[in-house]
Design an enzyme around this catalytic site. Structure first.
Site, PDB file in Angstrom:
ATOM      1  N   LEU A 131      52.072  50.299   7.848  1.00  0.00           N
ATOM      2  CA  LEU A 131      50.687  50.741   8.101  1.00  0.00           C
ATOM      3  C   LEU A 131      49.724  49.618   8.445  1.00  0.00           C
ATOM      4  O   LEU A 131      48.548  49.669   8.071  1.00  0.00           O
ATOM      5  CB  LEU A 131      50.163  51.545   6.901  1.00  0.00           C
ATOM      6  CG  LEU A 131      50.673  52.976   6.824  1.00  0.00           C
ATOM      7  CD1 LEU A 131      50.057  53.683   5.622  1.00  0.00           C
ATOM      8  CD2 LEU A 131      50.336  53.743   8.097  1.00  0.00           C
ATOM      9  N   GLY A 151      57.456  59.730  20.863  1.00  0.00           N
ATOM     10  CA  GLY A 151      57.282  58.558  20.013  1.00  0.00           C
ATOM     11  C   GLY A 151      58.017  57.344  20.547  1.00  0.00           C
ATOM     12  O   GLY A 151      57.609  56.720  21.528  1.00  0.00           O
ATOM     13  N   GLY A 173      60.297  64.009  17.320  1.00  0.00           N
ATOM     14  CA  GLY A 173      61.560  63.419  16.868  1.00  0.00           C
ATOM     15  C   GLY A 173      62.565  63.271  17.993  1.00  0.00           C
ATOM     16  O   GLY A 173      63.223  64.221  18.383  1.00  0.00           O
ATOM     17  N   GLY A 174      62.662  62.056  18.521  1.00  0.00           N
ATOM     18  CA  GLY A 174      63.716  61.778  19.504  1.00  0.00           C
ATOM     19  C   GLY A 174      63.482  62.336  20.881  1.00  0.00           C
ATOM     20  O   GLY A 174      64.422  62.414  21.676  1.00  0.00           O
ATOM     21  N   SER A 199      51.929  59.071  16.589  1.00  0.00           N
ATOM     22  CA  SER A 199      51.293  58.017  15.809  1.00  0.00           C
ATOM     23  C   SER A 199      52.208  56.795  15.667  1.00  0.00           C
ATOM     24  O   SER A 199      53.400  56.917  15.394  1.00  0.00           O
ATOM     25  CB  SER A 199      50.974  58.567  14.417  1.00  0.00           C
ATOM     26  OG  SER A 199      50.446  57.550  13.605  1.00  0.00           O
ATOM     27  N   GLY A 234      48.478  55.121  12.151  1.00  0.00           N
ATOM     28  CA  GLY A 234      47.989  55.504  10.828  1.00  0.00           C
ATOM     29  C   GLY A 234      46.857  54.580  10.389  1.00  0.00           C
ATOM     30  O   GLY A 234      46.998  53.351  10.451  1.00  0.00           O
ATOM     31  N   ASN A 269      61.897  51.372  11.451  1.00  0.00           N
ATOM     32  CA  ASN A 269      60.715  50.530  11.386  1.00  0.00           C
ATOM     33  C   ASN A 269      60.183  50.515   9.975  1.00  0.00           C
ATOM     34  O   ASN A 269      60.314  51.496   9.233  1.00  0.00           O
ATOM     35  CB  ASN A 269      59.641  50.995  12.376  1.00  0.00           C
ATOM     36  CG  ASN A 269      58.742  52.067  11.803  1.00  0.00           C
ATOM     37  OD1 ASN A 269      57.835  51.779  11.019  1.00  0.00           O
ATOM     38  ND2 ASN A 269      59.010  53.316  12.164  1.00  0.00           N
ATOM     39  N   CYS A 309      54.497  59.009   5.251  1.00  0.00           N
ATOM     40  CA  CYS A 309      54.957  57.690   5.697  1.00  0.00           C
ATOM     41  C   CYS A 309      55.904  57.081   4.678  1.00  0.00           C
ATOM     42  O   CYS A 309      55.529  56.855   3.532  1.00  0.00           O
ATOM     43  CB  CYS A 309      53.780  56.742   5.900  1.00  0.00           C
ATOM     44  SG  CYS A 309      54.339  55.109   6.421  1.00  0.00           S
TER      45      CYS A 309
END
Ligand SMILES: Cc1cc2nc3c(=O)[nH]c(=O)nc-3n(C[C@H](O)[C@H](O)[C@H](O)COP(=O)(O)OP(=O)(O)OC[C@H]3O[C@@H](n4cnc5c(N)ncnc54)[C@H](O)[C@@H]3O)c2cc1C
Ligand SMILES: Cc1cc2nc3c(=O)[nH]c(=O)nc-3n(C[C@H](O)[C@H](O)[C@H](O)COP(=O)(O)OP(=O)(O)OC[C@H]3O[C@@H](n4cnc5c(N)ncnc54)[C@H](O)[C@@H]3O)c2cc1C
Ligand SMILES: Cc1cc2nc3c(=O)[nH]c(=O)nc-3n(C[C@H](O)[C@H](O)[C@H](O)COP(=O)(O)O)c2cc1C
Ligand SMILES: Cc1cc2nc3c(=O)[nH]c(=O)nc-3n(C[C@H](O)[C@H](O)[C@H](O)COP(=O)(O)O)c2cc1C
Ligand code: FES
Ligand code: FES
Lengths: 285, 319, 319, 285
Positions: free
Chosen positions: C89, C281, C259-260, C37, C62, C85, C146
């Site tokens: 949203l 991501g 994650g990563g 996302s 989102g 970041n 978030c």
């Protein structure tokens, strides 16, 4: 015969210096020797000691990498390291160009015993484990100690050329593919060679060292064996406590010792081989 | 302390620049750059690689009541811009510290704070009591946040047990008490408020973040046991800065910033978000004199910008 | 699903290799590599830079009840091996999603799961209800984690509100429900258990870690407001792996690791610690086709090691 | 006179390609032009568009860096970028050697309008903001548009040499130290030049652009001004939503637009200058 005992690792001897690359020479297949001008460390390094080399400006890779001192020429102020590319850090070292600067922290650790003459030292090297032996061979030769050399590797091109040791040796080798010497592992041909040796020094993967230790332990007469161990290292100078290896305490009890201070070279009987082999290999860390 | 002292008071500084950092209960650090627990032993290891006399403070390896052998190897592993460790509090026990180490610290210019760890409150208290009044020991840093021993984290991530532990130790010692906070708490500010309420003279943060590295070849984590360790180094710097800023808003006591500091710029960034002092950790492993380089850089910055105190760096929104 | 399908069923695979991943309520992903996302928009942005048809899943930006303009700039900043970041949203609101986007998704081979966000439970429910039964929407990913909007984190770090939110959404929709967990919880396993108890079909983790970057030149954080943002990228991979391993032990439902992840090795590492699927991501920003490269590498690994299912990779200690 | 409107940013035109370094040429003091072979992108790039260049294998630095296309030669398949070293990423680009590979993602964004002739375009460049103008100048010249050039920099060595624009220009310059042209800022001498221009294109720091915009807005007759903005970028292709810049919506309301899709080139009146200047500068991100 009481051999000169190894000096204990003495952090006061370590320098945090900067080396300048003199060149990277190919040695056989996929192996190189990296030569650096680094007078501060070259004049201090003894056989079996190592340096923590900086492999980039950071923060990736973050940590220095440990490498045995392969050659040290105090007059010329030159250090050499023998290595193969196994990951990012070694790739960067192998890609150095003449004039590039490299952080050199060393000498570190406890090295090999240089025996008193007359004596014959058998040097046993598996793969990249050849690294510390040129410096050891030269020190022994200067001292009048006779040398035998047993080298094992996957193939002929991966053997460390005996003529590069810089000292006369009785040379033996084994390759897994049979392309030079005996076909198989060096431990297959180690037994008979022990009869001619007063002392053994070994370096290579933990699994190989364990087998060497068990063969030496069963031989008669029993000869002293020193092994150079590997462990993942955070600092190299005894502070992070990251490089523990399993050893037997005086009373035989389970204990741990720091590879970077008590080692990397240890008497074989000190190492707790079964616990060591039960651990994930250092090279997976 | 109003006087100008130490290296930072050298020519080039505006008259009146005060490089010192008051921690409380009589403890004043000569400068804001210390070395972090577990990355500098007990101050004896590094020798000439990093002379201790100019350091702002030494925070020792985590010390327990009895000697501990630590965890099985492997204990360290590298990650992107960081490292994991699972040392497991290997240490010689408090008796060795008070008998052998503390006397040697007495003549040092640098304050030594002993990092105290334990499996339960009673152990923390016992260690603290044994160090109370010992010459050479300038203070305690209570490690309620070590992720690498069973129970080590419980105190650090929940305000109530954290406060209970601090209150008990506070009652057992007159020494300056720094409490080291965990970045694994859901709300570090709440924990900070709780420990200050319970008597902490200062707080330090962050300890390592829980992390794990996998070896695909082995099909399992690299570190033994559950495979987790403590993540340190530049990777966690943004996390540490966020938490320092948050704690700065929550408490009035001195805040000591830790996490990924390699350069003077890193250290000064922590001061911008409210740190009164900093600790250099993992960086010492790759650059043994990292803390001294950081100090020199901070002092040069202070001169260049004619600061009167490190406080001048603070982001105005933090007051 | 027992049949061999999709690219991974190509020659070289042992007969019977099943590349699919069952999420529950009828949703089966064709392969385990999705896009995360906020890093792939609503699937339309990248065009030929990353064709969507071979992806395992798309998790959308989102989405809230009403359009949101997002935060003031600057919104992104680089950190060591990571980025922060604070987009806040920004999104067109659920009406645009159901009216304009969902119809275009209907013909896609890749399942699209809409990431749902909100300021309170009522908003989550309203968004979920408007997407219920909408053709083209294969499922929901509930973003209770978030860090960049006021209130956004509260649900994610505390098991009770998390469960309340999930139960309410569960009652409002028959769609497959993935709940996205926060790495900022003190105990992510507790939150995972709570949301599964409340009806989550699967969990995904991690969302970004709260972080902050300082500009020394400006004397303040780089990002506006309090200066915090969400940390993503390789720096957080060890944190994510640790939390996935922990959640894997806590729940039985599918776990989606995030994650990563930049390479196939990264993705496979998540599977070793128990992930059933993964999301790529930040890596998409630097290598738009990163997810496809990861998928290709995973499939090659499966062939080389003659896996029967991705599950074969799992660390034995996790059962 | 209806100028050809800029094509909207069309992601279908972007290629994720690999360039090969042809060389890094010093341009004046501390500035370089990096030349790459990259035919896929060179044939597509239009004036004012940018590329996201990969500055290393990662993960540090993590993100690509945006650079305006300075030259694009579709026949030779060559792209050039003009830059100075401000941090790690630009340092790596400036250190590239012939043959090194560089990831090139582009062309991205919306570029400058190339006016219809007959017309005179005034190009206003502050410092590194000269980067997009060689490509723009050449496109205008080919089309028969006359050109004026106003360049400002700290000193003569930092000015972009007008002869490198690759098109005839009426050239004016200002340096802060007075080492060439007017002493001071380019905005000091902009006003009179506007009388001769039908259109203005500007690139440079936000603060300069804001001043240019206010001078142009006050001039009579008013000439259209396009500015190339900067914002920190996560992706460069409209997905991360990280590069928002404050603009005025149709009704004058506060709004945000993505620098990488709606920009980097925008009509000056679209930009919300006061909010833009209130933000921390992009170069502090
Ligand atoms: C005292 C000592 C002396 C050494 N001397 C030499 C030498 O002379 N020549 C030589 O080629 N190698 C030597 N090694 C091993 C060498 O340190 C590693 O190969 C090197 O650190 C790998 O770095 P990398 O970045 O290339 O690999 P990484 O990307 O870090 O990893 C690649 C592989 O190497 C493994 N590795 C990382 N650190 C170590 C380590 N400390 N020991 C073993 N494996 C590791 C990794 O776990 C991984 O599987 C020595 C190790 C020690 C502890
Ligand atoms: C559309 C666009 C076109 C650009 N064209 C050019 C060009 O042709 N030539 C040129 O020299 N520069 C250009 N820039 C600026 C260039 O992108 C930055 O100078 C570069 O990213 C800095 O990277 P670094 O790693 O060297 O610096 P960093 O180490 O990342 O940082 C050094 C300084 O540069 C700043 N910086 C980082 N990213 C940006 C950014 N996106 N914009 C502005 N500053 C930034 C940092 O915040 C910091 O203060 C352009 C920027 C944009 C957005
Ligand atoms: C090898 C190692 C051992 C550590 N041991 C301790 C310890 O015993 N007690 C403690 O409070 N923190 C310990 N820490 C945490 C550090 O003091 C510090 O909080 C953390 O590493 C973050 O800082 P850094 O990123 O600068 O390393 C240890 C860290 C490392 C890397
Ligand atoms: C720019 C950006 C925007 C994001 N937006 C959202 C979002 O809207 N909803 C959400 O659940 N996660 C969002 N995330 C989090 C990612 O989906 C992912 O969980 C996180 O970035 C960690 O993965 P990575 O390290 O691979 O990027 C966003 C991440 C980034 C970098
Ligand atoms: S490597 Fe740090 S103690 Fe040995
Ligand atoms: S840089 Fe990612 S949207 Fe513009």
């Amino acid at each position: 015969m009481t051999p000169t005992p190894p000096a204990p690792s003495d952090i006061a001897r370590a320098r945090c210096a900067t080396g300048v690359c003199l060149g990277v020479e190919g040695v056989g297949d996929d192996r190189v020797e990296v030569r650096l001008t680094c007078p501060e460390v070259a004049e201090l390094a003894r056989p079996g000691e190592f340096c923590q080399l900086q492999v980039g400006p950071g923060p990736v890779p973050l940590l220095r990498r440990p490498f045995s001192v392969c050659r040290a020429d105090p007059e010329g102020g030159v250090l050499a390291f023998y290595l193969g590319v196994v990951g990012e850090g070694t790739a960067r070292l192998a890609a150095l160009r003449r004039g590039d600067r490299v952080g050199v922290l060393g000498p570190l650790g406890r090295g090999f015993t240089v025996p008193d003459p007359p004596a014959t030292l058998l040097m046993v090297a598996g793969g990249l484990g050849a690294a510390p032996f040129p410096l050891l061979a030269q020190a022994c030769h200067r001292r009048g100690v006779a040398l035998a050399w047993l080298n094992g590797a996957a193939s002929a091109g991966r053997l460390y050329p005996a003529e590069r040791l810089g000292a006369p040796v009785a040379s033996h080798c084994a390759t897994e593919d049979g392309s030079r010497g005996a076909r198989g592992l060096l431990t297959d041909i180690l037994g008979p060679l022990l009869a001619t040796a007063d002392r053994v020094a070994a370096c290579g993967p933990n699994r190989m060292l364990a087998q060497v230790a068990s063969i030496v332990a069963e031989a008669t007469p029993r000869v002293p064996l020193e092994v150079s161990l590997e462990a993942p290292m955070g600092c190299g100078f005894g502070t992070c406590l990251g490089c523990a290896v399993p050893v037997r305490a005086g009373d035989g009890a389970r204990a741990l010792a720091l590879c970077c201070r008590t080692g990397p070279v240890m008497a074989a009987e000190r190492v707790d081989w079964s616990r060591l082999l039960a651990l994930p290999p250092a090279h997976a860390a | 302390m109003e006087t100008v002292s130490g290296g930072a008071g050298s020519p080039g500084h505006p008259v009146g620049f005060d490089p010192t950092v008051a921690i409380g209960r009589g403890l004043t650090l000569p400068n804001p750059v210390g070395v972090a627990s577990g990355t500098f032993g007990y101050g004896f290891d590094l020798g000439a690689l990093c002379p201790v006399d100019r350091l702002g403070a030494i925070f020792t390896k985590g010390t327990t009541l009895h000697p501990r052998p630590g965890n099985d190897p492997p204990r360290v592993a590298e990650t992107p811009a960081g490292m994991l460790n699972a040392i497991g509090l290997q240490n010689p026990g408090v008796e060795v510290v008070r008998r052998d180490y503390a006397p040697r610290w007495r003549d040092w210019a640098v304050p030594v704070l002993v990092n105290v760890a334990g499996g339960d409150i009673a152990e923390y208290v016992a260690v603290a009591r044994r160090l109370d009044g010992v010459a050479g020991v300038s203070g305690l840093e209570l490690n309620i946040s070590c992720p690498n021993v069973a129970g080590g984290l419980d105190f650090g991530i929940d305000p109530r047990p954290a406060a209970r532990c601090v209150a008990a130790v506070r009652a057992a010692t007159g020494l300056p008490l720094v409490v080291k906070l965990s970045p694994n708490a859901a709300d570090v500010a709440e924990v900070a408020r709780a420990v200050v309420g319970a008597g902490a003279d200062a707080v330090s943060l962050v300890n390592t973040v829980v992390g794990l590295k996998v070896s695909l070849a082995l099909g399992r984590p690299v570190l033994p046991g559950a495979g987790t360790g403590g993540l340190s180094g530049p990777a966690i710097k943004p996390i540490a800065l966020a938490q320092v800023a948050r704690v700065r808003r929550a408490v009035e006591v001195p805040v000591i910033g830790i996490g990924g500091i390699r350069t003077a710029t890193d250290a000064l960034e922590f001061m911008v978000v409210g740190a009164d002092a900093v600790q250099v950790g993992t960086a010492t492993f790759t650059t043994p004199r990292a803390a001294l380089d950081v100090l020199d850089g901070c002092q040069a910055h202070a001169e260049r910008h004619r600061l009167c105190a490190w406080r001048d760096l603070r982001w105005s929104a933090l007051g």
